[in-house]
Scaffold this active site. Sequence first.
Site, PDB file in Angstrom:
ATOM      1  CE  LYS A 175      35.474-107.564  41.792  1.00 22.91           C
ATOM      2  NZ  LYS A 175      36.607-108.053  40.955  1.00 22.91           N
ATOM      3  CB  THR A 216      33.204-106.895  30.440  1.00 28.92           C
ATOM      4  OG1 THR A 216      32.634-108.108  29.906  1.00 28.92           O
ATOM      5  CG2 THR A 216      32.256-105.732  30.186  1.00 28.92           C
ATOM      6  N   GLY A 228      38.633-109.196  31.728  1.00 30.96           N
ATOM      7  CA  GLY A 228      39.702-108.723  32.592  1.00 30.96           C
ATOM      8  C   GLY A 228      39.358-107.526  33.448  1.00 30.96           C
ATOM      9  CB  THR A 229      36.229-105.748  34.353  1.00 36.98           C
ATOM     10  OG1 THR A 229      35.502-106.953  34.627  1.00 36.98           O
ATOM     11  CG2 THR A 229      35.836-105.236  32.979  1.00 36.98           C
ATOM     12  N   GLY A 230      37.975-107.418  36.419  1.00 39.18           N
ATOM     13  CA  GLY A 230      38.375-107.644  37.809  1.00 39.18           C
ATOM     14  C   GLY A 230      39.871-107.558  37.997  1.00 39.18           C
ATOM     15  CB  CYS A 231      42.705-108.780  35.943  1.00 41.56           C
ATOM     16  SG  CYS A 231      42.346-110.537  35.872  1.00 41.56           S
TER      17      CYS A 231
END
Length: 288
Positions: A197, A229, A231-234
């Site tokens: 990412k 932003t 928790g964007t990866g979760c």
Amino acid sequence: MAASATQGAHPRAQDGMRRIPNALSIAGVDPSAGAGVLADVKAISALGAYGCAVIAALTAQNTHGVTHICPVPPEFVGQQIDTLFADVRIDAVKIGMLGQRPVTEVVAEKMARHAPAHVVLDPVMVAKSGDLLLERDAVGALREALLPQATLITPNLPEAGVLLDERPVDTVREMRRVAEKLRERMAHAGHRWVMVKGGHLPGADTIDLLHDGDRMIELPGLRIETANTHGTGCTLSAALAALLPQTGDVPEAARRAKAYLTEAIRQSGRLRVGSGHGPVHHFHAWQP
């Protein structure tokens, strides 16, 4: 956008009805629900799958940061997984915050035993606030025991650096090399992908790279100016777990997951949750 993302090739049930896939999140709990299993189940549900959850860690957390982490006994994490798989068909698993080495080792053991068709590994190490979410002695277990089992890993640039024992890169050209090196750390059998990412890249572009050892696919994007932003990866990895059983195709699932997350970030201003890094709007397509 989320509604169209559920129109993929669902698995067929014996009676001819489209079967809703079951996607499991193994991760920690964020009480503000911007990250962790609560965010994962929201993303999975918004994208047309049924969300299950195994709790791997507890946190005292809000939109400003993490004040305390309470580990879950590893044997209980294993019991949760075994009990769930004994009864529920699990079509995909997303693995997020594990916290400690013993928990990481138990999750790796259970994934080897139950062998789900899709394992999305989000190597969660640091919260948006900068708080450490994975103990340093657990990185080796993540790298050695879980990475080879994953069918798709989704590190950001700092996480990729930790997995490779290198400094984080900051160009797309270097990202290509990182993707290749991470793919070499995964199992060679079957279809396995790396999704590096690019949200930490400088500038307005947020390019992600997909690599399976052969193809290198760029997923372009533009940065959205917002503080929301958390928790964007979760959310992205959970969306992938929801979409992989429906599409059967990693690049297609990745494009849909990124489009879903982009819109969830774009519409996050409709929410009022805390005064720090707010959450994305998981149900943006369902709450006018």
